[in-house]
Write a protein that holds these residues in place. Structure first.
Motif, mmCIF file in Angstrom:
data_model
loop_
_atom_site.group_PDB
_atom_site.id
_atom_site.type_symbol
_atom_site.label_atom_id
_atom_site.label_comp_id
_atom_site.label_asym_id
_atom_site.label_seq_id
_atom_site.Cartn_x
_atom_site.Cartn_y
_atom_site.Cartn_z
ATOM 1 N N VAL A 55 29.998 19.932 60.434
ATOM 2 C CA VAL A 55 30.725 21.186 60.602
ATOM 3 C C VAL A 55 29.751 22.322 60.883
ATOM 4 O O VAL A 55 28.768 22.497 60.154
ATOM 5 N N VAL A 56 30.044 23.093 61.922
ATOM 6 C CA VAL A 56 29.291 24.316 62.220
ATOM 7 C C VAL A 56 30.178 25.481 61.785
ATOM 8 O O VAL A 56 31.069 25.908 62.518
ATOM 9 N N PRO A 57 29.957 25.996 60.554
ATOM 10 C CA PRO A 57 30.779 27.096 60.049
ATOM 11 C C PRO A 57 30.196 28.444 60.473
ATOM 12 O O PRO A 57 29.075 28.783 60.110
ATOM 13 N N THR A 105 26.404 34.274 63.185
ATOM 14 C CA THR A 105 25.803 33.682 61.994
ATOM 15 C C THR A 105 26.471 32.370 61.615
ATOM 16 O O THR A 105 27.697 32.319 61.422
ATOM 17 N N VAL A 106 25.671 31.330 61.487
ATOM 18 C CA VAL A 106 26.132 30.026 61.024
ATOM 19 C C VAL A 106 25.726 29.852 59.570
ATOM 20 O O VAL A 106 24.705 30.406 59.136
ATOM 21 N N LEU A 107 26.527 29.117 58.807
ATOM 22 C CA LEU A 107 26.177 28.821 57.421
ATOM 23 C C LEU A 107 25.558 27.432 57.341
ATOM 24 O O LEU A 107 26.160 26.441 57.772
ATOM 25 N N LEU A 134 33.874 21.620 54.017
ATOM 26 C CA LEU A 134 33.431 23.009 54.045
ATOM 27 C C LEU A 134 33.712 23.688 52.706
ATOM 28 O O LEU A 134 32.867 24.400 52.156
ATOM 29 N N LYS A 135 34.889 23.441 52.141
ATOM 30 C CA LYS A 135 35.244 24.021 50.843
ATOM 31 C C LYS A 135 34.386 23.437 49.725
ATOM 32 O O LYS A 135 33.981 24.154 48.811
#
Length: 184
Positions: A49-51, A57-59, A94-95
């Protein structure tokens, strides 16, 4: 050049932990026969996943990587559970790993790790319009979440603690996808 796939004359299987090891008797179009081995995952694939926290800005997450026995920066990733779609798995991971959910999720493509001997596929997922939400995960410790600006991607790919190929490929694919879709 287009070739017909080789003929599989037989497959024998053995257990290899989380994988099934197959020994394949293969015959190529020119009559040459070889024995190949391939690993099949026992699951339903995975997601990376690319959040995107915002447009720039990526996380990333920092977690222990047993294979290299160090802490690595990388993207959120994990297995797809039975009955889950890649979108559902991406939002759950992600969560669990970063403490965010996503309003917009796009599956961009599938990536392979080592297609010459492994069937495993990882779905590349772009997650946007994030909101705070945490689910309990299966990690032994809370992961550190590290925001990283896309305009510093050149610095990230040279870091010793950022070496995972799927994460590197995913960031470049997403960067180009976003640039193309913002312009079009």
């Amino acid at each position: 050049m287009s070739r017909r796939l080789p003929i599989i004359h037989g497959i024998t299987e053995s257990d290899a932990g989380p994988y099934r090891l197959e020994h394949m008797d293969i015959e190529f179009g020119n009559g040459e026969r070889r024995r190949y081995e391939r690993l099949h995952g026992r699951g339903h694939g995975a997601v990376v996943v690319v959040p995107m926290l915002d447009a720039d800005t990526v996380l990333l997450v920092r977690e222990y990587a047993a294979g290299v026995h160090r802490y690595e920066l990388g993207l959120v990733k994990g297995r797809i559970d039975a009955g889950e779609t890649p979108v559902e798995a991406a939002n759950r991971e992600l969560k669990e790993e970063a403490g965010y959910g996503a309003q917009r999720i796009d599956v961009l493509r599938a990536l392979t790790l080592a297609p010459t001997y492994m069937s495993h596929q990882t779905h590349l997922v772009l997650a946007r319009d994030l909101y705070p939400e945490r689910l309990p995960g299966d990690e032994p410790e809370e992961l550190e979440v590290v925001p990283w600006r896309f305009d510093r991607l050149h610095e990230l790919i040279l870091r010793e603690d950022f070496s995972e190929g799927r994460s590197i490929a995913a960031l470049f694919i997403v960067r180009d996808w976003l640039a193309h879709h913002a312009a079009g």
